[in-house]
Design an enzyme around this catalytic site. Structure first.
Site, mmCIF file in Angstrom:
data_model
loop_
_atom_site.group_PDB
_atom_site.id
_atom_site.type_symbol
_atom_site.label_atom_id
_atom_site.label_comp_id
_atom_site.label_asym_id
_atom_site.label_seq_id
_atom_site.Cartn_x
_atom_site.Cartn_y
_atom_site.Cartn_z
ATOM 1 C CB CYS A 79 63.501 24.835 16.336
ATOM 2 S SG CYS A 79 64.790 25.947 15.749
ATOM 3 C CG HIS A 84 61.506 24.589 11.927
ATOM 4 N ND1 HIS A 84 60.777 25.151 12.947
ATOM 5 C CD2 HIS A 84 62.694 25.228 11.922
ATOM 6 C CE1 HIS A 84 61.486 26.114 13.526
ATOM 7 N NE2 HIS A 84 62.661 26.179 12.926
ATOM 8 C CD GLU A 143 57.513 23.770 12.379
ATOM 9 O OE1 GLU A 143 57.860 22.651 12.793
ATOM 10 O OE2 GLU A 143 58.120 24.827 12.675
#
Lengths: 260, 197
Positions: B79, B179, B181
Site C-alpha cells: 500500500c 492489502h 494481509e
C-alpha cells in the site's frame, strides 16, 4: 471495478454467536472463531462481529473473542457493540479489528467520530445507524435514528445523521432497517438508496435478508455497496458461495475466488 | 529472519500475523540494527506519505533501507509501502520518496467514491515471481486514496476510475498497492511467494 461485498454478521453474547429475531429471542449459532474461518473459506468479503451483551463486566471476554476471531482471519474485520471511547476503539484495533463500529456513543457524544478518525484514520471508523420508518408531515416516508440496540427513539433524521457522520469522519455506514430486521422479508431498499445517495462513503445494507433476490435488489435498486446478513448464513438456508453465483448471474459484480 | 518495518503507524500487526501464518519467521523491526539483520524486508503502510517518510527518517531507517535494497535483499512494499518507492507524492509536496520508481503518486479521481475501499480485480501485464499461481482477474482488497504512475516496472494494474499500478517489480524490489494481509487466500499466496524468494 469494485465488487459488491457480502458480509456475514456474528452477533455475540458471552463469547458465543447468537441471533435474535428483532433482537429478542436469542438462538445459539456457534463458536465465533470457527464460524469466522468457515465464512472466510466460503468467500465472505468481510466479517462483522457485534457484542450484543453490551455489559461492561464482560469486556475481557469480548476482547478474547475478538482476538480469537481475528487470529486466523485474513479478510477485513469490523467490530462493534458498546464502543464508547477512543480507548475502547484502540483496544479492539490492537486485538485484531480493522474497523470499529460506533452507534449510540456517536449520537450522544458529538466529538467522538472526529476523535476516532483523527487517531485511527477514517478507513477504520464505521458509523452504525439503526433506522426506523415513519411518515413525515408531507406524507412521504422518513426514517429516524434509534439508539441502545433499537430501544430508544432519538428523533434524529437518518439521512441528516448519515451526512453529519460522514463529515465528522466516518469512513463507512452500516445501515440497519429496524423495520426489516429479523423479518427475512428483504432489505429496505428505499432507505438504503436514499442514504447511499446522500453520502460519498460506502453503505452496508443490513436487516431483512431472506433470499438471494433480496441481495440482488438491494445492490441493483438500493445502491448498496455491501450487504450484511446473519441468520440465513448461520442456519445454512443459503451459502455465501451459492449467493454469489446467483448475484453474478444477475449482473452484480462479486468476488468469486478462482481457487474457491 | 524477515523484518516487518514498524515505524509507529500502519497495521504492522496484521501483516506479521499473515506472514507468520504462511510459515515465515517474521519479526517487527524498529531500528537500523534490526533492519540490517533482516534477510528480507516487508514495509507495510497505512496513512500519509509525508508522515511515513518523516517517521522512517526519525528512526534513521532510510539509509539502512536503501543499503538493503542495493544489496539485493528481497523487499515487499504494501500500500503506502508501494507509494514511497516513487520520487514524490501529491499528498506531500516537497517530501522526497525513496526514488526507486520514476514519477509521482497522485490522488485517485473520477466519479467513484474515494477512498477506493473494497475488492477489485487484478489485470496482469507481465509475469513476476510475486504473482506466481495467482490468476488474472483475482480479486484483492484495497483501501487507498492515492496511487502510483504506471511505468515499465508495473506488472499488474487495477482500474478504479483510472488505471493504476497494483503490482510493481524491479529486481529484488516488489510492491503491491492492495492489502495482501486482508485479501484472503490470494493475499496469503503473495506472502508465500515472497517467502520463497
Amino acid at each position: 471495478m469494485l465488487a459488491k461485498r457480502i458480509i456475514p454478521c456474528l452477533d455475540c453474547k458471552d463469547g458465543r454467536v447468537v441471533k435474535g429475531v428483532q433482537f429478542v429471542d436469542l438462538r445459539d449459532a456457534g463458536n465465533p472463531a470457527e464460524l469466522a474461518e468457515a465464512y472466510d473459506r466460503e468467500g465472505a468479503d468481510e466479517l462483522v462481529v457485534l457484542d450484543i451483551s453490551a455489559s461492561r463486566e464482560g469486556r475481557s471476554t469480548w476482547m478474547d473473542t475478538v482476538y480469537r476471531v481475528a487470529r486466523n482471519l485474513f479478510i477485513p474485520l469490523t467490530v462493534g457493540g458498546g464502543v464508547k471511547s477512543a480507548d475502547d476503539a484502540r483496544r479492539l484495533l490492537e486485538v485484531g479489528a480493522d474497523k470499529v463500529a460506533v452507534n449510540t456513543a456517536a449520537v450522544e457524544n458529538p466529538g467522538l467520530l472526529e476523535e476516532l478518525a483523527a487517531r485511527f484514520g477514517r478507513q477504520a471508523i464505521v458509523i452504525a445507524i439503526d433506522a426506523r420508518r415513519t411518515v413525515g408531515l408531507d406524507a412521504d416516508p422518513r426514517w429516524t435514528v434509534l439508539t441502545y440496540g433499537g430501544s430508544r427513539e432519538t428523533g434524529l433524521d437518518a439521512l441528516e445523521w448519515a451526512r453529519q457522520a460522514e463529515s465528522s469522519g466516518a469512513g463507512e455506514i452500516l445501515l440497519t432497517s429496524m423495520d426489516a430486521d429479523g423479518t427475512q422479508d428483504g432489505f429496505d431498499c428505499e432507505l438504503t438508496c436514499k442514504v447511499s445517495q446522500a453520502v460519498r462513503i460506502p453503505v452496508i445494507a443490513s436487516g431483512g435478508a431472506g433470499k438471494p433476490e433480496d441481495f440482488a435488489r438491494v445492490f441493483l435498486r438500493g445502491a448498496a455497496d455491501a450487504a450484511l446478513a446473519a441468520s440465513i448464513f448461520h442456519f445454512r438456508q443459503h451459502t455465501i458461495r451459492s449467493l454469489k453465483s446467483y448475484l453474478k448471474s444477475q449482473g452484480v459484480p462479486v468476488r468469486i475466488d478462482a481457487a474457491g | 529472519m524477515i523484518g516487518v518495518i514498524s515505524y509507529g503507524a500502519g497495521n504492522t500487526g496484521s501483516v506479521l500475523k499473515a506472514a507468520n501464518h504462511v510459515g515465515m519467521s517474521a519479526r517487527r523491526v524498529e531500528t537500523a540494527g534490526e533492519l540490517e539483520a533482516a534477510e528480507k524486508i516487508i514495509l507495510p503502510g497505512q496513512g500519509h506519505f509525508g508522515a511515513m517518510m518523516q517517521l522512517l527518517a526519525a528512526r534513521n531507517l532510510i539509509g539502512p533501507l536503501r543499503a538493503a535494497l542495493d544489496a539485493g535483499k528481497p523487499f515487499l512494499g504494501i500500500c503506502l509501502g508501494l507509494q514511497v518507492l516513487y520520487d514524490r507524492s501529491d499528498e506531500a509536496p516537497g517530501i522526497d520518496g525513496l526514488r526507486i520508481l520514476p514519477g509521482s503518486v497522485r490522488k485517485l479521481e473520477g466519479a467513484y467514491k474515494i477512498p477506493h475501499v473494497g475488492w477489485s480485480p487484478l489485470e496482469i501485464r507481465r509475469e513476476t515471481a510475486i504473482l506466481d499461481h495467482i490468476a488474472g482477474g483475482s480479486y484483492v482488497y484495497y483501501c487507498h486514496s492515492y496511487c502510483g504512475s504506471v511505468t515499465a516496472e508495473t506488472c499488474a494494474v487495477t482500474r478504479y476510475g483510472v488505471e493504476f499500478p497494483a503490482v510493481v517489480e524491479t529486481g529484488n524490489i516488489h510492491a503491491v498497492q492492495f492489502h495482501p494481509e486482508k485479501s484472503g487466500r490470494v493475499g496469503l499466496r503473495i506472502f508465500e511467494n515472497f517467502m520463497r524468494m
